[in-house]
Design a protein around this motif. Sequence first.
Motif: not given
Lengths: 473, 324
Positions: A35, A103, A106-107, A109, A126, A131, A361, A363, B70
């Motif tokens: 994370r 989805t 983003l999930s 990572g 989200y 995210w 995003n 990340r 999630a």
Amino acid sequence: MDMHAHDRRRFLALGAAAAATPLLTACGAGFGGDRATGDGSAADDVTGPFDWKRARGKTVKALLNKHPYTDALIADLKAFTEKTGIKVEYDVFPEDNYFDKLTVDLSSGRASYDVFMLGAYMVWQYGPPGWLEDLGPWMRNSSATGAEWDQEDFFPNLLAADQWSLKAGAPLGQGGQYALPWGWETNVVAYNTEVFKKLGLKPAETFDELREVAGAITRRAPGAGFDGMYGVAVRGSRSWATIHPGFMTMYARNGLKDFTVDGGKVKPAMNSPEAVAFTRDWAEMVKKGGPPSWTSYTWYQCSSDLGAKKAGMLFDADTAAYFQAVKGASPASGKIAFHPGPKGPGGSLATNMWIWSLGMNARSRNKSAAWLFLQWATGKEHLRKGAIEHNHIDPVRKSVGQDATYKDKMRAIPGFIETFEAVVDETRIQFTPQEQFFDATTSWAAALQEIYGGKNASSVLNGLAGDLASKVG
Amino acid sequence: MPGRTATAPEAGHGAAAGPEGGGKPAVRAVPAWRRSLRPYLLIVPALLLTGGILYPFGLGLYYTVFDFAASKPQPDLVGIGNYRRILTQPAFWDSARVTVAYAVGAAAVETVLGVAVALLLHRSSLVGRVLEKILILPLMIAPVIAAIMWKLMLQPSVGVINHLLEPFGLGGVQWTDTPTGALLSSIAVDVWVYTPFVAILALAGLRSLPASPFEAAAVDGAGWWFTFRRLTLPMLWPYVLVAVIFRFMDSLKVFDIIYALTEGGPGDSTMVLQIRAYLEAIRFQRYSFGISYMIVLWAVVYLVTMVLVRYLGRIQNRAAEVER
């Protein structure tokens, strides 16, 4: 021979251990990768005077949904690159696959895309997993944000729609700014002026009138020279998208709630006696005056039925009607007018909205360039150009809404500006923000289909509320 | 030196060079370590393939013992909690019922129609060969495309099906708007796509049957129905069963056709297990719960297939004994 057998077994055992190693490693790595760490925003790293060229030479990757607003953006991207020296690479997906793609991306990572389109409801999904980049610090940093971006110019309810504290049931407009409003849609009634004139009808001012008018068109229009025309096009597919336009708008205008929040606890309220009665009436309206094969209807079908003169009315996003109403767009163009739709008790014009927003995003390794892109895409210059030269209508900025050239363009569509101005202040997200929004609304759409199919509204909605209570609460 | 012939080296020494001026080249002996390594090298592709299958499966299985979602990226260990929750949900049993109804309905209709078509094609000559080519066309289309095509054709107002039925007073049918209609329409699309597959397998079976029992039956004056019931069907049964196994397994795992046609609706009337798993894992992002659904479905398909394969084995053994 024995030795060989022994060797083979040992070899297989070693092979199995080798194959299992990545599995064990993956298990050890935890879920969904590392994370984001640290509480500080990358916006804090931007210092000095504001400079559009700060990230020149960089490339921003964007994930976009196929939409007229997107077409307007893509048509103007050269201007962004000239202004900033930043290249934009983009992928465009049709709406059917777009959110699944986003989805999953983003999930996973990974930071495949720096920026993307999303709706306010997606912030609820989200945002909590971390995210989405909180854009608040970027907006507040005058080194990162130019003065001409002018935050005050946004309609405040739109900016608030993308702001949330990430707590289920907490109202919007507080907490982080997880996306920026870029284009939006109000849900109103558009109607075919030709059939209304021929049948002597007037746009409905109440829900009862709407049901009557819808039924009357279905019964009388085919005999009046409008073959196969039915009353009102509304969505019906087994999807969250069925609930949020006309249905939720009329639901909210009747003062009804999807959930109640009591002491921080979110409780389903779609089975209150008033909600049951309304839902039963809505299903009845669809049966008597809605589209055939309603259970598969998405906004594409609703919109094209209005354009093809198959629907007398459309209770959906204003854009869905607008794209049929513009000159030469459809057989019904020039014969489509707009109306705010039925009022609720006490004259309520509470309207649910869909808001196409742009998010970053969390990340992304390219946040400075991504922020410049977001700033430009939601800025006055691009949005004005999109509204006037393209079909980026329903401006998120007050200045574009008041622009004389924009108004001249929109005056060609009867009632559009008047309707927009009538509902704009009362248009907001009418749902209760919570993470299980998509499950709740998809199940709600399924319940609506069952009621339409003849099942008892009260028992279906009680079942739905019971199921959601354990998931949402 | 032209004309000189080389002598073959002794095995294990492997040193003899080839002739300078032609002649038979010497075979270089393979070292013992390479000979013993060869079997292991040969199984490397199989090992990689097995790993490629087992890795995601194992990882998926591992995820199911957590409540990973999630909304909960740092999950708790729940053991068999996900499975317990699934098996105690009425929604799961509704979906299981729909899935079985779909699989049984589709596999049964496809088998009957497929065998019938194969019998027809086996008898005729030129027409049969032409029809054979046409018949495989649906198999060339991706099921999801076929479902979208049928969705348009089944539209009550603009679809071609109702248009064709109108002269018979049957226009205006709401094909996918009622629970029963939606399930039957989905099965019909599956039948349209996959009946040719069964027909081709059955036809291959028919063409491989020995001619003598049929000639003997004809000499004895046996009728068509008798021959079919007592000779053709029993001898063809192993082939038909292979088709049934494939179709039944595939139908239990159906996703594309139903999702494109009805999205699982109206209500939950076509909500098969695969769609529910997809919604849970992808749309609603309850990963562990969604994967648990898929593991349950895998177990069901595995058990059903095992039973059918064993039955097929028995049938084949019986057929082999008859042939002896």
